[in-house]
Design a protein around this motif. Structure first.
Motif, PDB file in Angstrom:
ATOM      1  N   TYR A  73       0.963  -1.046  -0.157  1.00  0.00           N
ATOM      2  CA  TYR A  73      -0.062  -0.264  -0.105  1.00  0.00           C
ATOM      3  C   TYR A  73       0.838   1.149   0.205  1.00  0.00           C
ATOM      4  O   TYR A  73       0.362   2.178  -0.873  1.00  0.00           O
ATOM      5  CB  TYR A  73      -1.058   0.178   1.202  1.00  0.00           C
ATOM      6  CG  TYR A  73      -2.030   1.078   1.492  1.00  0.00           C
ATOM      7  CD1 TYR A  73      -3.081   1.013   0.564  1.00  0.00           C
ATOM      8  CD2 TYR A  73      -1.599   2.188   2.155  1.00  0.00           C
ATOM      9  CE1 TYR A  73      -3.963   2.106   0.481  1.00  0.00           C
ATOM     10  CE2 TYR A  73      -2.607   3.394   1.919  1.00  0.00           C
ATOM     11  CZ  TYR A  73      -3.778   3.280   1.502  1.00  0.00           C
ATOM     12  OH  TYR A  73      -4.680   4.291   1.527  1.00  0.00           O
ATOM     13  N   TYR A 128     -12.418   1.522  -0.441  1.00  0.00           N
ATOM     14  CA  TYR A 128     -12.164   0.326  -1.349  1.00  0.00           C
ATOM     15  C   TYR A 128     -13.334  -0.295  -1.806  1.00  0.00           C
ATOM     16  O   TYR A 128     -14.483   0.037  -1.183  1.00  0.00           O
ATOM     17  CB  TYR A 128     -11.363  -0.813  -0.548  1.00  0.00           C
ATOM     18  CG  TYR A 128     -11.906  -1.500   0.522  1.00  0.00           C
ATOM     19  CD1 TYR A 128     -12.869  -2.723   0.338  1.00  0.00           C
ATOM     20  CD2 TYR A 128     -12.098  -0.863   1.854  1.00  0.00           C
ATOM     21  CE1 TYR A 128     -13.325  -3.349   1.270  1.00  0.00           C
ATOM     22  CE2 TYR A 128     -12.711  -1.611   3.022  1.00  0.00           C
ATOM     23  CZ  TYR A 128     -13.427  -2.787   2.566  1.00  0.00           C
ATOM     24  OH  TYR A 128     -14.065  -3.362   3.886  1.00  0.00           O
ATOM     25  N   ILE A 202      -8.434  -1.412  -3.453  1.00  0.00           N
ATOM     26  CA  ILE A 202      -7.786  -0.661  -2.355  1.00  0.00           C
ATOM     27  C   ILE A 202      -7.407   0.652  -2.805  1.00  0.00           C
ATOM     28  O   ILE A 202      -6.305   0.711  -3.578  1.00  0.00           O
ATOM     29  CB  ILE A 202      -7.026  -1.212  -1.186  1.00  0.00           C
ATOM     30  CG1 ILE A 202      -7.772  -2.595  -1.090  1.00  0.00           C
ATOM     31  CG2 ILE A 202      -6.745  -0.498   0.051  1.00  0.00           C
ATOM     32  CD1 ILE A 202      -6.562  -3.639  -0.572  1.00  0.00           C
TER      33      ILE A 202
END
Length: 205
Positions: A73, A128, A202
């Motif tokens: 991420y 998300y 996401i």
């Protein structure tokens, strides 16, 4: 730049060959093939930022699931997307059940909800979306003790080689009963196993 990270060299070579066969469709995309684990890649100083990262049925094999998801991420640019595809539904329930009895340093007995739990805990106000595909697989043979095909199928779904021979009778019965009663449906003479998949998108805002 498209960076492909895959520790199984033969599988990476297959993808590389596919890229070569379809090179007219990629239009100036540069490829970087890395036959290493995702953890090894993330430890490298040359780690880059990406607009999209795809982890398709791979999080099962992350050594540290939570930290690897968070590191991926963090590799996203603002507005980037981390895409994951994992088992869901009956199959997720089943592999989680298997994980109550077995541990494997090379494999996490998880599904989509493990990823959701991580991002909801670690990323405040994470945004998300998800897409789920309903899939059913005929596992009738799995409940015939003498069926060789059934044994192969059980090995795949439990991720345990020679499950029927290795599992203690009580554990084997509990796992197969759970599979049949909680993760399957009967359709005429067939027993169908719910093998749903779910994609998560996401976003890094």
């Amino acid at each position: 730049m498209y960076t492909a990270v895959e520790p199984v060299a033969d599988e990476l070579k297959k993808f590389e060959q596919l890229v070569k066969n379809k090179r007219d469709q990629w239009h100036k995309v540069t490829f970087d093939f890395r036959a290493i684990t995702i953890e090894e890649y993330l430890e490298m100083n040359e780690r880059k930022q990406f607009g999209m990262i795809s982890a398709t049925h791979s999080a099962y094999y992350f050594k540290d699931l939570e930290e690897t998801i968070m590191n991926l991420y963090e590799c996203l640019v603002k507005g980037g997307i981390l895409f994951t595809r994992m088992d869901d539904g009956g199959l997720e329930k089943f592999i989680s059940k298997v994980g109550e009895y077995y541990t494997d340093q090379l494999c996490n007995f998880i599904g989509t909800h493990a990823i959701e739990d991580i991002i909801n805990r670690r990323i405040p106000n994470v945004r998300y979306g998800s897409i789920k595909r309903e899939l059913w697989f005929n596992v009738t043979e799995c409940f015939g003790e003498e069926s060789e095909i059934g044994s192969y199928i059980i090995n795949v779904f439990t991720k345990i080689y020679n499950f029927r021979e290795k599992a203690k009778p009580k554990i084997k019965k509990q796992i197969l009963d759970y599979m049949r009663d909680e993760c399957c449906k009967k359709e005429d003479s067939r027993i169908l196993f719910n093998t749903d998949e779910r994609d998560l998108f996401i976003f890094r805002d």
